[in-house]
Design a protein around this motif. Structure first.
Motif, short mmCIF file in Angstrom:
data_model
loop_
_atom_site.label_atom_id
_atom_site.label_comp_id
_atom_site.label_asym_id
_atom_site.label_seq_id
_atom_site.Cartn_x
_atom_site.Cartn_y
_atom_site.Cartn_z
N GLY A 9 -9.76 -36.34 -50.95
CA GLY A 9 -10.75 -35.26 -50.98
C GLY A 9 -11.59 -35.23 -49.72
N LEU A 10 -11.99 -36.41 -49.24
CA LEU A 10 -12.77 -36.48 -48.00
C LEU A 10 -11.94 -36.02 -46.81
CD1 LEU A 10 -14.62 -39.88 -48.51
CD2 LEU A 10 -15.55 -37.56 -48.75
N LEU A 11 -10.66 -36.36 -46.81
CA LEU A 11 -9.79 -35.91 -45.72
C LEU A 11 -9.67 -34.39 -45.73
CD1 LEU A 11 -7.92 -36.51 -43.35
CD2 LEU A 11 -6.08 -36.91 -45.00
N VAL A 12 -9.49 -33.80 -46.89
CA VAL A 12 -9.41 -32.34 -47.00
C VAL A 12 -10.73 -31.72 -46.51
CG1 VAL A 12 -9.26 -30.41 -48.63
CG2 VAL A 12 -7.68 -32.34 -48.83
N GLY A 13 -11.86 -32.30 -46.93
CA GLY A 13 -13.16 -31.81 -46.47
C GLY A 13 -13.31 -31.90 -44.97
N ALA A 14 -12.85 -33.01 -44.39
CA ALA A 14 -12.96 -33.19 -42.94
C ALA A 14 -12.09 -32.18 -42.19
CB ALA A 14 -12.57 -34.62 -42.56
N VAL A 15 -10.88 -31.95 -42.69
CA VAL A 15 -9.99 -30.99 -42.02
C VAL A 15 -10.59 -29.59 -42.09
CG1 VAL A 15 -7.74 -29.86 -42.17
CG2 VAL A 15 -7.89 -32.36 -42.30
N PHE A 16 -11.06 -29.19 -43.27
CA PHE A 16 -11.67 -27.87 -43.37
C PHE A 16 -12.95 -27.79 -42.55
CE2 PHE A 16 -8.83 -27.22 -46.99
CZ PHE A 16 -8.41 -25.93 -46.73
N GLY A 17 -13.72 -28.88 -42.51
CA GLY A 17 -14.92 -28.91 -41.67
C GLY A 17 -14.57 -28.72 -40.21
N ALA A 18 -13.53 -29.41 -39.76
CA ALA A 18 -13.10 -29.27 -38.36
C ALA A 18 -12.64 -27.84 -38.09
CB ALA A 18 -11.99 -30.27 -38.04
N VAL A 19 -11.91 -27.25 -39.03
CA VAL A 19 -11.46 -25.87 -38.86
C VAL A 19 -12.66 -24.93 -38.77
CG1 VAL A 19 -10.24 -23.96 -39.99
CG2 VAL A 19 -9.18 -26.22 -39.87
N PHE A 20 -13.65 -25.12 -39.64
CA PHE A 20 -14.86 -24.31 -39.59
C PHE A 20 -15.48 -24.37 -38.19
CE2 PHE A 20 -15.65 -24.06 -44.30
CZ PHE A 20 -16.14 -22.76 -44.36
N VAL A 21 -15.59 -25.57 -37.63
CA VAL A 21 -16.21 -25.72 -36.32
C VAL A 21 -15.34 -25.13 -35.22
CG1 VAL A 21 -17.02 -27.39 -34.60
CG2 VAL A 21 -17.57 -27.74 -37.01
N VAL A 22 -14.07 -25.49 -35.19
CA VAL A 22 -13.18 -25.04 -34.11
C VAL A 22 -13.06 -23.52 -34.08
CG1 VAL A 22 -10.78 -25.09 -33.30
CG2 VAL A 22 -11.92 -27.22 -33.94
N VAL A 23 -12.95 -22.90 -35.22
CA VAL A 23 -12.80 -21.44 -35.28
C VAL A 23 -14.10 -20.72 -34.94
CG1 VAL A 23 -12.37 -19.50 -36.87
CG2 VAL A 23 -10.86 -21.49 -36.89
N ASN A 24 -15.24 -21.31 -35.29
CA ASN A 24 -16.51 -20.58 -35.17
C ASN A 24 -17.41 -21.00 -34.02
OD1 ASN A 24 -16.49 -18.75 -37.59
ND2 ASN A 24 -16.01 -20.72 -38.54
N ALA A 25 -17.09 -22.08 -33.32
CA ALA A 25 -17.89 -22.48 -32.16
C ALA A 25 -17.49 -21.59 -30.99
CB ALA A 25 -17.67 -23.96 -31.83
N GLN A 26 -18.25 -20.53 -30.80
CA GLN A 26 -17.93 -19.49 -29.82
C GLN A 26 -19.23 -18.84 -29.36
OE1 GLN A 26 -15.56 -16.68 -32.02
NE2 GLN A 26 -16.98 -16.66 -33.72
N SER A 27 -19.12 -17.79 -28.61
CA SER A 27 -20.28 -17.03 -28.18
C SER A 27 -21.05 -16.60 -29.42
CB SER A 27 -19.81 -15.81 -27.40
OG SER A 27 -20.90 -15.02 -27.01
N PRO A 28 -22.33 -16.67 -29.44
CA PRO A 28 -23.29 -16.77 -28.34
C PRO A 28 -23.62 -18.18 -27.89
CG PRO A 28 -24.50 -16.36 -30.35
CD PRO A 28 -23.03 -16.38 -30.70
N LEU A 29 -22.89 -19.17 -28.40
CA LEU A 29 -23.10 -20.55 -27.94
C LEU A 29 -22.69 -20.66 -26.48
CD1 LEU A 29 -21.71 -22.78 -30.83
CD2 LEU A 29 -24.10 -22.46 -30.17
N ASN A 30 -23.36 -21.52 -25.77
CA ASN A 30 -22.97 -21.90 -24.42
C ASN A 30 -21.55 -22.48 -24.49
OD1 ASN A 30 -22.53 -24.22 -22.64
ND2 ASN A 30 -24.55 -23.79 -21.81
N SER A 31 -20.71 -22.18 -23.52
CA SER A 31 -19.31 -22.64 -23.59
C SER A 31 -19.19 -24.16 -23.58
CB SER A 31 -18.49 -22.02 -22.45
OG SER A 31 -18.99 -22.43 -21.20
N VAL A 32 -20.06 -24.84 -22.89
CA VAL A 32 -20.02 -26.31 -22.89
C VAL A 32 -20.37 -26.84 -24.28
CG1 VAL A 32 -21.07 -28.41 -21.93
CG2 VAL A 32 -20.51 -26.49 -20.43
N ALA A 33 -21.39 -26.27 -24.90
CA ALA A 33 -21.77 -26.69 -26.25
C ALA A 33 -20.63 -26.42 -27.23
CB ALA A 33 -23.04 -25.96 -26.69
N ALA A 34 -19.98 -25.27 -27.07
CA ALA A 34 -18.86 -24.93 -27.96
C ALA A 34 -17.73 -25.94 -27.82
CB ALA A 34 -18.37 -23.52 -27.67
#
Length: 182
Positions: A9-34
């Motif tokens: 369950g923790l692994l599934v949560g981590a994978v979905f968490g990573a997907v949430f971040v990777v897909v959504n870390a974008q503008s208006p965030l600074n590109s380095v921060a993303a």
């Protein structure tokens, strides 16, 4: 729920968490921060995967008694409701002409409610905590989607939700692995 079910369950949560971040870390965030957020998310997910393997190796040598199955009828009901709410809600948002940024807010809200609903079924109240946080982040994103700050919805409801899932998965996984090896 046995240790391997919890680690899975923790692994599934981590994978979905990573997907949430990777897909959504974008503008208006600074590109380095993303980029830093995306790298940290992937490192966190890989860390939980490593802890899963450590737990699996330790599980082989132990003979645990009969364990309750985490995939009970209640679990299946919650997941079925989650799927209906996810896709039905996304369709409703589209029909209403809501900004596409609101989609991630809806997903975070439904995933959060799903954790809250699973807590009494699994008799594991620790999953209600990220559930409440994701629900709040999803609701905040839905509100932001109706404002001039709509561009921040992916960060608030996506990146922050992913960080919550990853942080919880890493912390609980680390606690489980260190408790087992102690």
């Amino acid at each position: 729920m046995n240790d391997m079910q919890r680690m899975t369950g923790l692994l599934v949560g981590a994978v979905f968490g990573a997907v949430f971040v990777v897909v959504n870390a974008q503008s208006p965030l600074n590109s380095v921060a993303a980029i830093l957020l995306k790298v940290a998310a992937c490192v966190g997910a890989v860390g939980v995967l490593a802890m899963w393997f450590v737990s699996a190796r330790g599980e082989r040598g132990s003979a645990e008694g009969a364990q309750r199955n985490m995939f009970s009828r209640g679990y299946l009901f919650v997941v079925a409701a989650e799927v209906i709410l996810l896709f039905g809600g996304l369709r409703v948002l589209a029909i209403w002409g809501r900004p596409v940024e609101g989609n991630v807010a809806w997903v975070a809200l439904v995933v959060g409610v799903h954790f809250i609903a699973l807590a009494p079924i699994w008799k594991d109240w620790s999953i209600a905590v990220p559930g409440v946080v994701l629900t709040v982040l999803g609701a905040a994103g839905l509100v932001l989607a109706s404002t001039a700050a709509v561009a921040w919805v992916p960060f608030v409801s996506g990146v922050l939700s992913g960080v919550v899932l990853l942080t919880g998965s890493v912390a609980l996984g680390w606690r489980a692995v260190t408790a087992r090896t102690a």
